[in-house]
Enzyme design. Structure first.
Site, short mmCIF file in Angstrom:
data_model
loop_
_atom_site.label_atom_id
_atom_site.label_comp_id
_atom_site.label_asym_id
_atom_site.label_seq_id
_atom_site.Cartn_x
_atom_site.Cartn_y
_atom_site.Cartn_z
N HIS A 430 0.83 -1.20 0.00
CA HIS A 430 0.00 0.00 0.00
C HIS A 430 0.87 1.26 0.00
O HIS A 430 0.64 2.19 -0.78
CB HIS A 430 -0.92 -0.01 1.23
CG HIS A 430 -1.78 1.20 1.36
ND1 HIS A 430 -1.35 2.34 2.03
CD2 HIS A 430 -3.02 1.49 0.90
CE1 HIS A 430 -2.30 3.25 1.98
NE2 HIS A 430 -3.33 2.76 1.30
N CYS A 808 -5.00 0.23 -16.94
CA CYS A 808 -4.95 1.34 -15.97
C CYS A 808 -4.37 0.91 -14.63
O CYS A 808 -4.44 1.65 -13.66
CB CYS A 808 -6.34 1.94 -15.78
SG CYS A 808 -7.54 0.79 -15.05
#
Length: 853
Positions: A430, A808
């Site tokens: 993250h 993406c």
């Protein structure tokens, strides 16, 4: 013009000698070019890769014939010549041929000190690198005379080998050649050069050259000169010259006593002032090298009794910013074409130019290292909570956010921090993903630190303790963590950068958009010439303080009316964000992904956070705790998220659609009636029916907004393909979609059955042991995930020929991924704003390569 003469694998370098980089190495080929330019290069012979390989196998070349090329009693140097200088090789050997007789002659002609120094240097090098004796035996006290050191060195050689130092030049040269050949083919050397990207069977050539002594009577010495600064790329005359020296001694650490400046300098003597004619000739040679060799070169030269000799020329080692400046300047001067300037710059090196960097010329106080997850350098006070990072930013004080690992609720702190350091995590954690997206330097996986969250400090394995408020520096390019504040270089987004990127855009044939979640991200993407937004993750808009509270109220709502009331408060916030995005992108496409993450990401999980939420919602702590537990999932990333949330709680997507459409009308009005056409993307699709259900509701919202406002607008609805089933059923799904955008982050997770947030704990082991060639979250897995992309693209286009295809996910900015997308007919890639220049350059290089092939 003299023809090349071949003596069993070695070639006397002349203008037309058969010398090539892939047979004799780069140094040999460069020396031939210097000879062709009529530069004063000493007599030189090149041994081919094959000859050196045979020498390593015990088949010595005809050393007597080779020596004969150099006349009687020569002193020689032997240098490596690999195909790529970055692959390394054995060190140079100087003064081969030195013996007692030659020492006596040089004592008469050059003086005892010069002769002793030449002989001592050769005895030391030969003993350590050829005879493989203990180096400590040939290091002498700095107060010892050269004559005494030479006598001791010869005695030490005798004591260790039980034979006198070899006196025959042919024996010396044969042993030097054999030692260098075998060193190259040894296991250690092979592994080292393979780590640098060399093929396992890379060959080595050797260059034998007559020595220009650089010592003795008259003006004598050695030096180097270049015409560019290796850090900035700025043009200047730079180098050093050391009197009474050989080889690259002038560049050696501690070589200060007789070092001269090249150009006139108030701080000391200079070659320009003392030897103006030699200096002028060196400048002429350097400039001609730049033009004829089409490169910025560092020339190595020797002066012997006032006579200049050019020993070698090597490509100037340079930083990423200097490389860009050099390439653009060469193209501006019509020395190389623009296409070559574009291909000379490694795409990933651009990341060093977009952020502040630690000045490589400054000192570093290293305290620990981790994984370089997001490039750039940053200094600031260590803080250990997101709240502390925000408070520090509010005071105008840069800080480094230190966490064991980050979570979605840390995003505000990450935005406020100058850099992020985590104890755990890998390239796809993250912290790494978010930091790269927002352009914040980040070091993750610093496993040697131990963080005390209660004590607000961390301790390194070296015993260094950093408390909150103490300044540290992160180098997100190398993974180093330093104590104190380091000197920085500003980002290099100057006219050279802009011009190179303009050239790149003129060549590339695939679109490049940006993943941008906030107006700040969009502005960054626009500055980097992104062709629109390919992914706007709307959930990131809800983490600001006032919005987060309203979002939590919506999550806790038990009745539809209560939920609608909370969503009505979020609506104007979303609408304002979308208006600003449309304004910033100035008519470029903006693809907005509807709400995707599981609801639990917006809820606290520690007791302090739960108590704070209970106070904000005016609810008993027990009620809040039960609700949080109820919303918890065993595997939330495969649970109630994405389109599943949109179908189960459709009011969320209704609110977002209304915000998008109302913003579209407002932005179109502000643009003087020029229509804004938003793209709405539905996440986590796995079935055709999901698209139909969401499309029906969004069409209904669009109709309602048109009726209420009396304004007409259009929009494009597409899906994010991030489940394997969606890729396999892309034909069915494409029937109701204007575009298919492949989200490779989740698609990789689901294809592998891996959590990208947890994979960092074992991924290095997997890559090292060959389970995976690369981390699939960092480099696209073209065999597995890539096959799903290819299937999805083929089936989607077969059912809907006009469907737009894109990638993406995080892979969108990788050169390898862009190559795959070009090959399979994708229309564009989308990546984080700070990777847009990387993608633009990589796409241009691929297009140039395909045109040339």
């Amino acid at each position: 013009m003299q023809q090349a003469v071949d003596f069993k694998g070695f070639t006397r370098i002349r203008r037309v000698a058969a010398i090539a980089v892939n047979t004799h190495g780069g140094r040999a080929k460069c020396l031939q070019r210097l000879i062709r330019l009529d530069f004063p290069v000493p007599e030189t012979v090149a041994l081919s890769f094959d000859a050196v390989h045979r020498i390593a196998d015990g088949q010595m070349t005809d050393v007597d014939t080779l020596l004969g090329i150099f006349g009687t009693k020569p002193l020689l140097s032997v240098r490596p010549s690999s195909e790529d200088p970055d692959w390394g090789g054995p060190g140079a050997m100087l003064n081969v041929g030195m013996n007692d007789a030659r020492h006596a002659e040089l004592t008469q002609s050059h003086g005892a000190e010069a002769a002793d120094g030449l002989y001592l240097r050769f005895v030391q090098s030969y003993s350590v690198h050829v005879a493989r004796l203990d180096p400590d035996m040939f290091e002498f006290d700095k107060d010892a005379t050269t004559a005494a050191a030479l006598k001791t060195a010869l005695a030490a050689y005798m004591d260790e080998t039980d034979e006198p130092f070899p006196q025959e030049p042919a024996v010396q040269l044969a042993e030097v050649l054999r030692s260098m050949a075998r060193a190259w083919e040894g296991t250690t050397a092979r592994l080292l050069r393979q780590a640098k990207g060399a093929p396992a069977e890379a060959g080595l050539g050797l260059v034998v050259q007559a020595m220009a002594l650089g010592v003795g009577p008259g003006e004598s010495g050695a030096g180097v000169m270049q015409l560019v600064d290796e850090v900035s790329g700025a043009p200047l005359i730079k180098g050093r010259y050391l009197r009474q020296a050989q080889g690259r001694d002038a560049m050696a650490a501690g070589a200060q006593t007789q070092v001269m400046f090249l150009t006139r300098d108030k701080r000391g003597s200079s070659l320009e002032a003392d030897c103006p004619e030699i200096f002028a000739e060196l400048v002429r040679i350097s400039k001609l090298c730049r033009v004829k060799l089409r490169e910025e070169m560092q020339i190595e030269f020797t002066i012997e009794n006032g006579k200049l000799a050019l020993i070698d020329a090597v490509r100037v080692q340079r930083s990423a910013r200097a490389a860009l400046h050099v390439a653009v300047d060469l193209a501006r001067d019509n020395i190389i074409p623009k296409s070559e300037a574009v291909t000379r710059i490694a795409p990933r090196s651009l990341t060093e130019l977009l952020h502040p960097q630690i000045d490589p010329r400054g000192s570093r106080s290293l305290i620990t290292t981790g994984i370089a997850a997001s490039p750039g350098g940053a200094s600031g006070k260590a803080v250990f909570t997101s709240a502390a990072a925000q408070a520090s930013a509010a005071r105008g004080e840069p800080c480094i956010l230190v966490r064991r690992e980050t979570a979605p609720e840390d995003i505000r702190g990450m935005h406020s921090a100058a850099g992020v350091l985590t104890e755990r995590g890998g390239m796809s954690s993250h912290a790494a993903v978010i930091a790269r997206g927002i352009g914040v330097p980040c070091v993750v996986g610093a496993s040697e630190i131990s963080i005390s969250m209660r004590g607000h400090a961390f301790t390194t394995a070296r015993g260094v303790t950093i408390k909150e408020g103490e300044i540290i520096t992160l180098d997100g390019t190398t993974g180093q963590v330093l104590a104190g504040e380091a000197d920085m270089l500003a980002p290099a987004l100057d006219d050279h950068f802009v011009e190179l990127m303009d050239w790149a855009d003129s060549f590339r044939d695939i679109g490049v958009r940006a993943n941008a979640d906030t107006p700040k991200d969009a502005a960054t993407a626009r500055n980097f010439s992104a062709e629109g937004i390919g992914l706007c993750r709307t959930e990131h808009m809800f983490f600001d303080g006032d919005r987060l509270t309203v979002m939590r109220e919506m999550i806790f709502a038990k009745a539809p009316a209560d939920r609608a009331e909370a969503l009505s408060r979020l609506l104007p916030m979303q609408r304002a964000d979308f208006i600003e995005l449309f304004q910033i992108m100035q008519g470029l496409p903006v693809c907005i992904r509807l709400f995707d993450p599981p609801l639990h990401e917006f809820l606290p999980h520690d007791r302090a956070g739960l108590r704070e939420l209970a106070e904000a919602l005016d609810l008993p702590l027990s009620d809040v705790t039960r609700r949080v537990e109820y919303l918890s999932e065993f595997n939330p990333m495969l649970g109630m998220r994405g389109v599943r949330l949109g179908i189960t709680i459709p009011e969320i997507y209704d609110m977002q659609a209304r915000a998008i459409f109302e913003a579209t009308i407002e932005a179109s009005t502000q643009r003087g009636g020029e229509a804004v056409v938003p793209e709405i993307m539905v996440p986590l699709i796995s079935a055709k029916r999901e698209v139909e259900l969401v499309k029906t509701r969004i069409d209904a919202v669009a109709a309602a907004v048109r009726n209420e406002t009396g304004k007409q607008f259009t929009y494009r609805l597409g899906v994010m393909v991030e489940t394997p089933r969606a890729a396999l059923r892309a034909g069915d799904i494409a029937a109701n979609a204007a575009f298919l955008s492949f989200g490779t982050n989740d698609l990789t997770q689901m294809t592998y059955g891996l959590s990208r947030d947890d994979a960092g704990r074992f991924m290095n082991t997997y890559v090292q042991q060959g389970v995976y060639p690369e981390d699939p979250f960092h480099v696209l897995d073209v065999e597995g995930v890539g096959e799903l992309l290819a299937i999805g693209a083929e089936r989607g286009r077969a059912r809907h020929p006009g469907v737009t295809l894109s990638v993406c996910g995080e892979h969108g900015g990788n050169p390898e991924s862009i190559a795959f997308c070009r090959a399979h007919g994708f229309d564009y890639v989308s990546c984080s704003p700070y990777r847009v220049p990387v993608a633009r350059l990589a796409a241009a290089q691929l297009a140039i390569k395909s045109r040339e092939s």
